[in-house]
Design a protein around this motif. Structure first.
Motif, PDB file in Angstrom:
ATOM      1  N   GLN A   2     -52.248 -23.390  18.908  1.00 24.31           N
ATOM      2  CA  GLN A   2     -52.982 -22.255  18.347  1.00 24.31           C
ATOM      3  C   GLN A   2     -52.548 -20.947  19.006  1.00 24.31           C
ATOM      4  O   GLN A   2     -52.303 -19.950  18.333  1.00 24.31           O
ATOM      5  CB  GLN A   2     -54.495 -22.449  18.507  1.00 24.31           C
ATOM      6  N   ALA A   3     -52.425 -20.932  20.323  1.00 26.98           N
ATOM      7  CA  ALA A   3     -52.015 -19.717  21.040  1.00 26.98           C
ATOM      8  C   ALA A   3     -50.596 -19.304  20.640  1.00 26.98           C
ATOM      9  O   ALA A   3     -50.322 -18.108  20.458  1.00 26.98           O
ATOM     10  CB  ALA A   3     -52.114 -19.940  22.542  1.00 26.98           C
ATOM     11  N   PHE A   5     -49.118 -19.980  17.775  1.00 24.59           N
ATOM     12  CA  PHE A   5     -49.173 -19.461  16.411  1.00 24.59           C
ATOM     13  C   PHE A   5     -49.724 -18.039  16.383  1.00 24.59           C
ATOM     14  O   PHE A   5     -49.226 -17.190  15.645  1.00 24.59           O
ATOM     15  CB  PHE A   5     -49.998 -20.355  15.488  1.00 24.59           C
ATOM     16  N   GLU A   6     -50.725 -17.749  17.189  1.00 25.09           N
ATOM     17  CA  GLU A   6     -51.281 -16.399  17.221  1.00 25.09           C
ATOM     18  C   GLU A   6     -50.232 -15.388  17.670  1.00 25.09           C
ATOM     19  O   GLU A   6     -50.152 -14.281  17.139  1.00 25.09           O
ATOM     20  CB  GLU A   6     -52.513 -16.351  18.120  1.00 25.09           C
ATOM     21  N   GLN A   7     -49.404 -15.772  18.624  1.00 25.46           N
ATOM     22  CA  GLN A   7     -48.327 -14.899  19.081  1.00 25.46           C
ATOM     23  C   GLN A   7     -47.301 -14.695  17.956  1.00 25.46           C
ATOM     24  O   GLN A   7     -46.866 -13.574  17.703  1.00 25.46           O
ATOM     25  CB  GLN A   7     -47.663 -15.502  20.319  1.00 25.46           C
ATOM     26  N   VAL A   8     -46.924 -15.776  17.288  1.00 27.79           N
ATOM     27  CA  VAL A   8     -45.976 -15.697  16.167  1.00 27.79           C
ATOM     28  C   VAL A   8     -46.554 -14.828  15.053  1.00 27.79           C
ATOM     29  O   VAL A   8     -45.866 -13.964  14.501  1.00 27.79           O
ATOM     30  CB  VAL A   8     -45.635 -17.112  15.645  1.00 27.79           C
ATOM     31  N   GLU A   9     -47.806 -15.043  14.729  1.00 25.84           N
ATOM     32  CA  GLU A   9     -48.467 -14.292  13.668  1.00 25.84           C
ATOM     33  C   GLU A   9     -48.499 -12.790  13.988  1.00 25.84           C
ATOM     34  O   GLU A   9     -48.263 -11.958  13.118  1.00 25.84           O
ATOM     35  CB  GLU A   9     -49.885 -14.833  13.495  1.00 25.84           C
ATOM     36  N   GLN A  10     -48.741 -12.438  15.234  1.00 27.09           N
ATOM     37  CA  GLN A  10     -48.786 -11.041  15.645  1.00 27.09           C
ATOM     38  C   GLN A  10     -47.406 -10.373  15.481  1.00 27.09           C
ATOM     39  O   GLN A  10     -47.302  -9.285  14.932  1.00 27.09           O
ATOM     40  CB  GLN A  10     -49.252 -10.938  17.097  1.00 27.09           C
ATOM     41  N   LEU A  37     -44.881 -34.548  21.419  1.00 30.35           N
ATOM     42  CA  LEU A  37     -46.223 -34.312  20.888  1.00 30.35           C
ATOM     43  C   LEU A  37     -46.375 -32.877  20.402  1.00 30.35           C
ATOM     44  O   LEU A  37     -47.047 -32.615  19.412  1.00 30.35           O
ATOM     45  CB  LEU A  37     -47.280 -34.633  21.956  1.00 30.35           C
ATOM     46  N   PHE A  38     -45.744 -31.959  21.093  1.00 24.36           N
ATOM     47  CA  PHE A  38     -45.766 -30.561  20.683  1.00 24.36           C
ATOM     48  C   PHE A  38     -45.083 -30.396  19.329  1.00 24.36           C
ATOM     49  O   PHE A  38     -45.568 -29.670  18.464  1.00 24.36           O
ATOM     50  CB  PHE A  38     -45.092 -29.702  21.757  1.00 24.36           C
ATOM     51  N   GLU A  39     -43.972 -31.094  19.142  1.00 29.39           N
ATOM     52  CA  GLU A  39     -43.251 -31.063  17.861  1.00 29.39           C
ATOM     53  C   GLU A  39     -44.135 -31.625  16.746  1.00 29.39           C
ATOM     54  O   GLU A  39     -44.189 -31.068  15.645  1.00 29.39           O
ATOM     55  CB  GLU A  39     -41.956 -31.867  17.965  1.00 29.39           C
ATOM     56  N   GLN A  40     -44.839 -32.708  17.013  1.00 32.93           N
ATOM     57  CA  GLN A  40     -45.738 -33.285  16.006  1.00 32.93           C
ATOM     58  C   GLN A  40     -46.870 -32.325  15.660  1.00 32.93           C
ATOM     59  O   GLN A  40     -47.241 -32.178  14.500  1.00 32.93           O
ATOM     60  CB  GLN A  40     -46.301 -34.616  16.499  1.00 32.93           C
ATOM     61  N   ALA A  41     -47.406 -31.661  16.674  1.00 34.54           N
ATOM     62  CA  ALA A  41     -48.473 -30.680  16.433  1.00 34.54           C
ATOM     63  C   ALA A  41     -47.956 -29.528  15.581  1.00 34.54           C
ATOM     64  O   ALA A  41     -48.651 -29.045  14.679  1.00 34.54           O
ATOM     65  CB  ALA A  41     -49.022 -30.161  17.761  1.00 34.54           C
ATOM     66  N   LYS A  43     -45.520 -29.659  13.357  1.00 35.31           N
ATOM     67  CA  LYS A  43     -45.359 -30.145  11.979  1.00 35.31           C
ATOM     68  C   LYS A  43     -46.701 -30.186  11.246  1.00 35.31           C
ATOM     69  O   LYS A  43     -46.782 -29.838  10.071  1.00 35.31           O
ATOM     70  CB  LYS A  43     -44.691 -31.516  11.979  1.00 35.31           C
ATOM     71  N   ALA A  44     -47.750 -30.587  11.947  1.00 36.99           N
ATOM     72  CA  ALA A  44     -49.083 -30.606  11.348  1.00 36.99           C
ATOM     73  C   ALA A  44     -49.562 -29.174  11.073  1.00 36.99           C
ATOM     74  O   ALA A  44     -50.150 -28.895  10.021  1.00 36.99           O
ATOM     75  CB  ALA A  44     -50.059 -31.329  12.267  1.00 36.99           C
ATOM     76  N   PHE A  45     -49.296 -28.278  11.994  1.00 36.03           N
ATOM     77  CA  PHE A  45     -49.702 -26.880  11.854  1.00 36.03           C
ATOM     78  C   PHE A  45     -48.990 -26.219  10.677  1.00 36.03           C
ATOM     79  O   PHE A  45     -49.582 -25.398   9.970  1.00 36.03           O
ATOM     80  CB  PHE A  45     -49.378 -26.136  13.152  1.00 36.03           C
ATOM     81  N   ARG A  46     -47.724 -26.570  10.463  1.00 37.02           N
ATOM     82  CA  ARG A  46     -46.948 -26.011   9.344  1.00 37.02           C
ATOM     83  C   ARG A  46     -47.600 -26.296   7.999  1.00 37.02           C
ATOM     84  O   ARG A  46     -47.477 -25.505   7.073  1.00 37.02           O
ATOM     85  CB  ARG A  46     -45.541 -26.623   9.307  1.00 37.02           C
ATOM     86  N   GLN A  47     -48.269 -27.419   7.893  1.00 33.46           N
ATOM     87  CA  GLN A  47     -48.868 -27.812   6.620  1.00 33.46           C
ATOM     88  C   GLN A  47     -50.059 -26.944   6.243  1.00 33.46           C
ATOM     89  O   GLN A  47     -50.409 -26.865   5.067  1.00 33.46           O
ATOM     90  CB  GLN A  47     -49.277 -29.282   6.664  1.00 33.46           C
ATOM     91  N   VAL A  48     -50.690 -26.303   7.220  1.00 34.77           N
ATOM     92  CA  VAL A  48     -51.884 -25.503   6.930  1.00 34.77           C
ATOM     93  C   VAL A  48     -51.668 -24.002   7.110  1.00 34.77           C
ATOM     94  O   VAL A  48     -52.545 -23.220   6.783  1.00 34.77           O
ATOM     95  CB  VAL A  48     -53.093 -25.963   7.778  1.00 34.77           C
ATOM     96  N   GLU A  49     -50.521 -23.606   7.612  1.00 33.45           N
ATOM     97  CA  GLU A  49     -50.230 -22.193   7.825  1.00 33.45           C
ATOM     98  C   GLU A  49     -49.047 -21.770   6.954  1.00 33.45           C
ATOM     99  O   GLU A  49     -47.902 -22.101   7.252  1.00 33.45           O
ATOM    100  CB  GLU A  49     -49.913 -21.917   9.297  1.00 33.45           C
ATOM    101  N   PRO A  50     -49.307 -21.030   5.878  1.00 34.25           N
ATOM    102  CA  PRO A  50     -48.240 -20.623   4.956  1.00 34.25           C
ATOM    103  C   PRO A  50     -47.090 -19.878   5.637  1.00 34.25           C
ATOM    104  O   PRO A  50     -45.938 -20.023   5.234  1.00 34.25           O
ATOM    105  CB  PRO A  50     -48.953 -19.720   3.949  1.00 34.25           C
ATOM    106  N   LEU A  51     -47.381 -19.095   6.649  1.00 30.65           N
ATOM    107  CA  LEU A  51     -46.355 -18.343   7.351  1.00 30.65           C
ATOM    108  C   LEU A  51     -45.310 -19.270   7.982  1.00 30.65           C
ATOM    109  O   LEU A  51     -44.144 -18.927   8.107  1.00 30.65           O
ATOM    110  CB  LEU A  51     -47.014 -17.480   8.434  1.00 30.65           C
ATOM    111  N   LEU A  52     -45.721 -20.474   8.355  1.00 30.29           N
ATOM    112  CA  LEU A  52     -44.842 -21.437   9.035  1.00 30.29           C
ATOM    113  C   LEU A  52     -44.323 -22.535   8.121  1.00 30.29           C
ATOM    114  O   LEU A  52     -43.595 -23.421   8.574  1.00 30.29           O
ATOM    115  CB  LEU A  52     -45.591 -22.106  10.187  1.00 30.29           C
TER     116      LEU A  52
END
Length: 118
Positions: A2-3, A5-10, A37-41, A43-52
């Motif tokens: 999450q942290a 992604f927030e940096q990337v989003e900014q 595990l970070f890579e898996q997280a 991939k999961a995050f990409r599915q819910v965040e259009p930017l990624l």
């Protein structure tokens, strides 16, 4: 994640990016973060965040590097022995290997944003 992604989003918002193409993350081997595990997280995050959605993440693992404050030597310890190989000091500190850094970010930006600035 999450942290990160927030940096990337900014950064993406600052540049008017439509999407993230690629990001490079540096993970210290002593950071308590498991790259797989970070890579898996991610991939999961990409599915819910259009930017990624189509982004690719490269993970670079940084080795543990210690510095001796007594003699100034920087060295990679054998295992987890924090003793200086030159002067036997036990006060060595990590100078690399504990971090999680967003090193590089490749964005797709609207071409119209850059027009009319000159």
């Amino acid at each position: 994640m999450q942290a990160l992604f927030e940096q990337v989003e900014q950064v993406a918002a600052q540049h008017g990016a439509r999407r993230v193409v690629r990001l490079v993350v540096e993970v210290g081997e002593f950071s308590n973060l498991v790259p797989q595990l970070f890579e898996q997280a991610f991939k999961a995050f990409r599915q819910v965040e259009p930017l990624l959605q189509d982004a690719h993440m490269e993970i670079r693992v940084l080795p543990l590097l210690l510095a001796c404050p007594d003699c100034g030597l920087e060295f990679r310890p054998p295992g987890y022995e924090f003793k200086c190989p030159d002067c036997s000091s036990l006060t060595c500190r990590a100078v690399q290997g504990e971090e999680l850094l967003l090193r590089d970010l490749e964005l797709e930006v609207d071409e119209e944003k850059g027009k009319g600035d000159g």
